[in-house]
Scaffold this active site. Sequence first.
Site, PDB file in Angstrom:
ATOM      1  N   HIS A 470     -39.713  11.587 -46.012  1.00 49.53           N
ATOM      2  CA  HIS A 470     -39.242  12.612 -46.741  1.00 49.53           C
ATOM      3  C   HIS A 470     -40.182  13.545 -47.408  1.00 49.53           C
ATOM      4  O   HIS A 470     -40.037  14.864 -47.316  1.00 49.53           O
ATOM      5  CB  HIS A 470     -38.204  12.077 -47.810  1.00 49.53           C
ATOM      6  N   GLU A 471     -41.091  12.964 -48.495  1.00 51.52           N
ATOM      7  CA  GLU A 471     -41.694  13.664 -49.364  1.00 51.52           C
ATOM      8  C   GLU A 471     -42.954  14.433 -48.426  1.00 51.52           C
ATOM      9  O   GLU A 471     -43.330  15.479 -48.747  1.00 51.52           O
ATOM     10  CB  GLU A 471     -42.548  12.722 -50.313  1.00 51.52           C
ATOM     11  N   HIS A 474     -41.718  17.444 -47.119  1.00 50.66           N
ATOM     12  CA  HIS A 474     -42.157  18.665 -48.148  1.00 50.66           C
ATOM     13  C   HIS A 474     -43.397  19.158 -47.829  1.00 50.66           C
ATOM     14  O   HIS A 474     -44.022  20.449 -47.940  1.00 50.66           O
ATOM     15  CB  HIS A 474     -41.839  18.240 -49.547  1.00 50.66           C
ATOM     16  N   HIS A 477     -43.974  21.378 -45.006  1.00 50.67           N
ATOM     17  CA  HIS A 477     -43.531  22.640 -45.421  1.00 50.67           C
ATOM     18  C   HIS A 477     -44.498  23.657 -46.001  1.00 50.67           C
ATOM     19  O   HIS A 477     -44.628  24.934 -45.581  1.00 50.67           O
ATOM     20  CB  HIS A 477     -42.225  22.584 -46.001  1.00 50.67           C
TER      21      HIS A 477
END
Length: 682
Positions: A470-471, A474, A477
């Site tokens: 998940h991290e 980020h 992104h």
Amino acid sequence: MLDEAMSSALPEQAHFHLPDFGSLDPQRFGEAVRAALATQRQGLDEIGEAVAPPTEDSVIGAWERAGVAQRRACAALFTVRDADTTAELDALCDELAPELAAHDDSIWLDARLYERVRATQEAADKGALNLDAQARWWLAEVLREFARHGVQLDAPHQERLRQLNATIASLESTFSQLLVTGRNAAAVPIESEDELAGLSEEQKDRARRAAQARGRQGWLLELVNTTNQDWLAALDRQDVRQRVFEASVSRGATGAGATGASVVRLARLRAERATLLGFDSHAAYVASAGCAKTVEALQPLLDRFSELAVRQARADAQRYERAFAQCAPGLDFRPWDWAWVAAKLRAEDAVDDGELRPYLEFHRVLHEGVFEAARRLYGITVHPRGDLHGYTPDTSVHEVREEDGTVLGLLVIDPWARPSKQGGAWMTDLVARSQLLGDLPVVTLNTNIARPRKGEPALLSWDQVITCFHEFGHCLHGLFADSRYPSMSGTNAPTDYVEFPSQVNEHWALDRDLISHYARHWNTGEAIPGELIDRLERGRLADIGFEDLETAAAMQLDQAWHSAPLDELPTEPLQVDDFEARALAARKVDVELVPPRYRTRYFSHIWAGGYDAAYYAYLWAEVFDADACAWFDANGGLNRQAGERFRREVLAPGGSVDVMETYRAFRGADPDVEHLIARHCR
């Protein structure tokens, strides 16, 4: 002059603008931040005082260049504060909070700047300026921010707004510090090893080392930010589970870490500010800047999700209560028993963390799982940079390269838990990628994994594996940002959209081929048995009722605090718990056996984490996520062609254009909410 000020405000390493943390103490941090604020103010004054016809570079470009030093200095300061704070650093942040709020007010309440940006917009509308989509979006967003920040208020109301912003900023800083104090103080001491029955040897060792680190004898069960604690699934003694649960839910009530006064003041001041700015509530104010736009648009999705979660959780509660009666005859089934009995039932059909941990060694998960998925999708590779350093010896710095070897940016990894670190996991942009400035991105990946003994493996739970994916979503992104202006680059997107790319990245954790590479026994190298993967897939929905309801309850609680009229909000700390109970009941998510993922007093996301009135964003973003995952599944899953399109059409634009238009261009339509509902139905 401006370029010199930009480079001198913060000492840096190499050409990446990675801060030279080794040379930064609280005094240097304070000097760097204040110098950066002065630099930004000088640059913006030049824009406001200009009389020549506006151009893209003289307004938008100049505005962005003026803010570079401020973004870098503040990102560095708050990265360290969140990850490795000290009393001196906390004091500095308290001191700076009202200064930063006043600085923001000096920008957004500056009529000269507002008129200059408005004149640029008018020139573009009349055809005097030929602006592309990014420039036009920048103007629209900045003008909207001027309005949202009260530029059109009269002088007395602007003065009250400045007071509110300064006080709110100080309270948020205070809450953040109280949260760490309260979490550390709530750790549960254990004197007899009998009380640890059910824990693995690794868990016992972690508890022993936690006690030693604080100069204690015996063991110490440290807490994480959430209500539910990992210990509860393993501890066999109900009385010990009760102690852990009650320590968790009572955090912030009394003592040095009491947060009630901060919560009450924050809720009331935010409500007053929203009214001053012309909004019905703080929730309405926040929603207006997101994809949802209004509370009325987001509430039906939240209510539908809550209803589904309650129904499934109640069904699970009946099943678990029957199972508990067989496992622990004569004892009542209570909230602290849920995770324990759920683990017992999972062991029959799904898979327990105890079975998985030997196959989930942190470094292999990271390199052969998280990074390998990114290589297969996007062609990137990750390489250590031993010549560069982060903000603590726990960190490692890595260079991220494109498929052809071109340097993409830097990744700073900080995996280990420590008392000086905020709980949970997160990513930060130390440096935003920008075409205007030619900056390469520098991002951090922060988790709270228990530090292993020297020479021993760091073995993860399945939730921690998902967190790593998940991290890093980020991080991708931020790394893949391909925007002109740094303020709208990468993760600088609406809050209810920014979680979408990170949630999509979780999808690859269970890819059958990938997991066979990264999930290998830490000692023998044996691949995880296919039977365990089968059970892991089957178990994805095993406790979905609990997981969804605790999250939905927290989302509803956030909305309740931030949508209530001022005269319905508590006026003193003792009223906080009563307000919470009434809010959960009114929103029909008050199931005693499933408390909210965060109770009000330790809800860091909404009182200090920037998710105030926006915790719903995780659900709203999952609508995009589920829809995009359906697209990936229909286009071959984990492959370069699909990854490249997702990177270029979704990740690269960031917040530089309307994200809804970006998504529609990628998918051909708005996301279909039914993909989300199907994902959560058992």
